[in-house]
Design a protein around this motif. Structure first.
Motif, short mmCIF file in Angstrom:
data_model
loop_
_atom_site.label_atom_id
_atom_site.label_comp_id
_atom_site.label_asym_id
_atom_site.label_seq_id
_atom_site.Cartn_x
_atom_site.Cartn_y
_atom_site.Cartn_z
N UNK A 244 -1.17 6.72 1.32
CA UNK A 244 -1.59 7.76 0.40
C UNK A 244 -0.64 7.94 -0.78
N UNK A 245 0.66 7.93 -0.52
CA UNK A 245 1.65 8.17 -1.58
C UNK A 245 1.57 7.10 -2.66
N UNK A 246 1.41 5.85 -2.24
CA UNK A 246 1.29 4.75 -3.20
C UNK A 246 0.12 4.96 -4.14
N UNK A 247 -1.04 5.30 -3.56
CA UNK A 247 -2.25 5.41 -4.36
C UNK A 247 -2.30 6.71 -5.15
N UNK A 248 -1.57 7.72 -4.73
CA UNK A 248 -1.46 8.92 -5.56
C UNK A 248 -0.71 8.59 -6.85
N UNK A 249 0.32 7.75 -6.74
CA UNK A 249 1.05 7.31 -7.94
C UNK A 249 0.12 6.55 -8.89
N UNK A 250 -0.73 5.72 -8.31
CA UNK A 250 -1.68 4.95 -9.12
C UNK A 250 -2.67 5.88 -9.81
N UNK A 251 -3.22 6.84 -9.08
CA UNK A 251 -4.16 7.80 -9.68
C UNK A 251 -3.50 8.60 -10.80
N UNK A 252 -2.27 9.03 -10.55
CA UNK A 252 -1.56 9.83 -11.55
C UNK A 252 -1.34 9.04 -12.84
N UNK A 253 -1.03 7.75 -12.70
CA UNK A 253 -0.83 6.92 -13.89
C UNK A 253 -2.13 6.80 -14.68
N UNK A 254 -3.23 6.53 -13.98
CA UNK A 254 -4.51 6.43 -14.67
C UNK A 254 -4.88 7.73 -15.36
N UNK A 255 -4.55 8.86 -14.73
CA UNK A 255 -4.89 10.14 -15.32
C UNK A 255 -4.18 10.35 -16.65
N UNK A 285 5.75 1.64 0.34
CA UNK A 285 6.96 2.29 -0.16
C UNK A 285 7.22 1.99 -1.64
N UNK A 286 6.34 1.26 -2.29
CA UNK A 286 6.54 0.93 -3.71
C UNK A 286 6.68 2.21 -4.53
N UNK A 287 7.52 2.15 -5.55
CA UNK A 287 7.80 3.33 -6.37
C UNK A 287 6.75 3.52 -7.46
N UNK A 288 6.73 4.71 -8.04
CA UNK A 288 5.83 5.00 -9.15
C UNK A 288 6.17 4.11 -10.35
N UNK A 289 7.45 3.84 -10.54
CA UNK A 289 7.86 2.96 -11.64
C UNK A 289 7.24 1.58 -11.50
N UNK A 290 7.13 1.10 -10.26
CA UNK A 290 6.53 -0.21 -10.00
C UNK A 290 5.04 -0.20 -10.31
N UNK A 291 4.33 0.80 -9.82
CA UNK A 291 2.89 0.83 -10.05
C UNK A 291 2.58 1.09 -11.53
#
Length: 300
Positions: A244-255, A285-291
């Motif tokens: 979940x945490x990984x994909x929340x970072x992805x959603x936040x970036x798209x937003x 465990x990938x970071x938001x910076x990575x995504x």
């Protein structure tokens, strides 16, 4: 001067109107959220009519009948926004992140698919969307797919939402067809006694650079979601907790990209790899910076 009787009549009428509006909205929310949970799904598609210039060489898509087990996770639940993530459960050890659907009440910001990997931003009129819900559908990598705004209908014991929206080719056709570039989707989401149905009547269009469309073929789709016990989807629930945490970072970036309120143009591939492939390769465990860095590569 307004008489007391007329004043109280106006107040009562307004109160009744507001009450009806809120009751209707709660019906809408109940219908939308009822699509969450564990489902046995049957995906059915068949090409119904063809209009090619050369019918002798035209090859229609094969009729498709497939089954799957799917978990629909409720990610966000507020009075004006409901977010649901679909997960395909192939086995206890193989979970595939599937499509996502967001429902926004009286939303005025829409991204309409053009062609290729481009979406046009549209600002809708507030009056035009009064009482409506926008369904925003996203790809497996949370990039946009198609969006539309319509009114949920609750009549004669039926609960459904219907809309027409342009979309890219479905994944089932992306590697098989290159003779059309837009799928005009007529979507109906209907809640049933045993779950819900996603019915489609789609046009396969050839769209040129000027925006002119030529109808190539039409198809019928009927995806039937039958509710089963949530325990059958426990593998999907566990997988989502871990990822979940990984994909929340992805959603936040798209937003942040959607919030620019401008046309969106994406690369289909970077270094011969699709976006979903790069994101699926990441560890939970990938970071938001990575995504963020990966997604940035695909934004033109």
């Amino acid at each position: 001067m307004i008489s007391k009787s007329l004043y109280f009549s106006a107040v009562m009428a307004l109160t009744c109107s507001l009450g009806f509006s809120q009751d209707k909205k709660q019906q809408d929310i109940k219908a939308i959220k009822s699509m969450c949970g564990c489902y046995e799904v049957k995906f059915n598609f068949t090409e119904t009519f063809q209009y090619p210039k050369d019918s002798a060489t035209y090859k229609p898509s094969e009729t498709k009948h497939e089954s799957a087990l799917e978990w629909v996770e409720l990610l966000e639940d507020t009075s004006n926004k409901i977010v649901m993530q679909h997960l395909l459960i192939v086995s206890d050890d193989m979970i595939i992140k599937h499509w996502r659907q967001d429902w926004l009440y009286e939303n005025t910001d829409l991204y309409s698919f053009d062609k290729g990997s481009s979406w046009k931003y549209k600002k809708l009129d507030k009056k035009a969307v009064k009482g409506q819900w926008s369904q925003k559908v996203y790809q497996v990598d949370d990039s946009p797919r198609y969006e539309g705004s319509s009114t949920w209908v609750h009549v004669d014991g039926k609960d459904y939402w219907a809309n027409v929206a342009d979309a890219p080719l479905p994944r089932r056709e992306q590697t098989k067809r290159n003779d059309y570039n837009v799928l005009k989707r007529r979507n109906i989401h209907e809640i049933t006694a045993t779950g819900w149905n996603h019915e489609q009547d789609n046009d396969k269009l050839v769209r040129d650079d000027s925006g002119k469309d030529v109808l190539l073929a039409q198809e019928k789709g009927m995806d039937v979601y039958t509710k089963v016990a949530d325990i059958k989807c426990i593998a999907g629930q566990k997988w989502w907790k871990e990822n979940n945490a990984l994909w929340k970072n992805v959603r936040d970036k798209w937003q942040t990209l959607f919030d620019r309120h401008q046309d969106l143009n994406l690369e289909a591939k970077v270094d011969r790899k699709a976006l979903y492939s790069l994101l699926f390769d990441l560890k939970p465990t990938a970071t938001k910076a990575e995504t963020d860095a990966i997604i940035n590569k695909f934004v033109k």
